[in-house]
Design a protein around this motif. Structure first.
Motif, PDB file in Angstrom:
ATOM      1  N   ARG A 201       0.846  -1.194   0.000  1.00  0.00           N
ATOM      2  CA  ARG A 201       0.000   0.000   0.000  1.00  0.00           C
ATOM      3  C   ARG A 201       0.880   1.243   0.000  1.00  0.00           C
ATOM      4  NH1 ARG A 201      -4.365  -0.194   4.709  1.00  0.00           N
ATOM      5  NH2 ARG A 201      -4.458   1.982   4.066  1.00  0.00           N
ATOM      6  N   LEU A 256      -4.491  -4.843  -0.240  1.00  0.00           N
ATOM      7  CA  LEU A 256      -4.894  -4.234  -1.504  1.00  0.00           C
ATOM      8  C   LEU A 256      -5.902  -5.135  -2.217  1.00  0.00           C
ATOM      9  CD1 LEU A 256      -1.392  -3.084  -2.784  1.00  0.00           C
ATOM     10  CD2 LEU A 256      -3.275  -1.561  -2.166  1.00  0.00           C
ATOM     11  N   THR A 259      -4.431  -8.286  -3.953  1.00  0.00           N
ATOM     12  CA  THR A 259      -3.681  -9.306  -3.217  1.00  0.00           C
ATOM     13  C   THR A 259      -4.275 -10.712  -3.344  1.00  0.00           C
ATOM     14  OG1 THR A 259      -2.723  -7.717  -1.664  1.00  0.00           O
ATOM     15  CG2 THR A 259      -2.883 -10.003  -0.925  1.00  0.00           C
TER      16      THR A 259
END
Length: 327
Positions: A201, A256, A259
């Protein structure tokens, strides 16, 4: 083992193994016997690129670091290791006093510190010349010209070979390299940053920079590396401290939307190749569009063996495309 060349000047460039061994916890969390066993097996397998720092691992005992360099010096002497093994170290982030850290009391990057810290590292490692010396973190309290000249003086004297930077903003790396080039001085040629298959991130502040993690290969640095193919990327923490095998360890840094899909693609490719997810991550880094030298730390020989096997793993173009496009 496979090898590649780091650096461009015939006087200082070196051929190193494509897998680098991280010695961060050697001499502290990893005891001497285990550290020696890992080092011995790494060299036996053809490994020639070991990484440490003058501040490793100060947080283990509240000191200032130096234990890792000292252990490597003892190991080198006991095994008769010479210039065939490249040892990289770093300066700039050693705490100036026990009980402090690089955040509030770092040694910095003045010309005086560069000279004195490099000398202490040479003594601990037992070498006449540091093969590769990094500026570990930024020091914006010192003029960049002074830092550039301080490192270049050591190269000119022959006590340092290659220069590198870690945990610097891309614009600071470029500015330092431009200053060096304009003055006809050696500049940074190796960049050590965090890079792995999962993206981090970008919106979370870090202890070194309120604008985010300065040590991560984000878009700006990735673009810079593509534009400067003579630079070498050394990728630290590529295996996320075991989080690929145990994704519950990932935490908010990797929270995120992409992911889950990337982890699924990673597992699928691992199943197809008969490799572990860690091995696929390392193979992805080694053969990427910005090729990286993975820098991996181990607490056992078994962990080392897993990574050594990844050096020979070749991903197909189709597998690499699936990994790259997973969202």
């Amino acid at each position: 083992m496979r090898y590649r060349t780091i650096g461009t000047d015939p006087a200082t460039r070196r051929e190193v193994s494509v897998l680098s061994l991280g010695a961060m916890l050697f001499g502290t969390a990893t005891d001497e016997a285990t550290s020696y066993a890992i080092l011995d097996r790494y060299v036996e397998a053809g490994g020639t690129f070991i990484d440490t720092s003058d501040n490793y691992a100060f947080w283990q005992n509240g000191g200032q670091g130096g234990e890792s360099e000292e252990l490597l010096g003892r190991w080198r002497r006991s095994r008769g290791v010479g210039g065939e093994v490249v040892v990289a170290t770093k300066l700039g982030a050693r705490p100036l006093a026990p009980g402090t850290s690089y955040v509030d009391n770092a040694e910095g990057l003045s010309a005086k510190v560069i000279r004195e810290s490099a000398e202490r590292s040479r003594e601990r490692l037992g070498v006449d010349r540091l093969d590769l010396l990094y500026a570990h973190i930024e020091d914006r309290t010192v003029p960049l010209e002074e830092t550039v000249q301080g490192f270049a003086d050591l190269v000119a004297e022959g006590t340092v070979g290659l220069l590198g930077a870690s945990n610097h903003r891309a614009w600071r790396v470029e500015r330092a390299r431009a200053l060096a080039a304009a003055a006809g001085l050696p500049g940074y040629e190796v960049l050590q940053y965090h890079r792995s298959y999962l993206a981090r991130r970008p919106d979370l502040p870090s202890d070194l920079d309120p604008d985010g993690d300065v040590g991560w290969v984000g878009p700006d640095l990735a673009s810079y590396l593509r534009a400067e193919p003579r630079l070498t990327l050394v990728a630290y923490s590529p295996l996320l401290k075991g989080a690929y095998a145990k994704p519950e360890r990932l935490g908010e840094d990797y929270a995120l939307p992409s992911t889950p899909a990337r982890l699924a693609a990673l597992r699928a490719v691992a199943d197809e190749t008969g490799a572990t997810v860690n091995q696929v991550v390392l193979a992805w880094l080694l053969g990427g569009d910005v090729p990286a030298i993975p820098l991996v730390g181990f607490s056992s020989v078994a962990q080392l063996e897993e990574s050594l096997a990844a050096v020979e793993l070749e991903l197909t173009p189709e597998q690499r495309t699936r990994l790259d496009t997973a969202r």
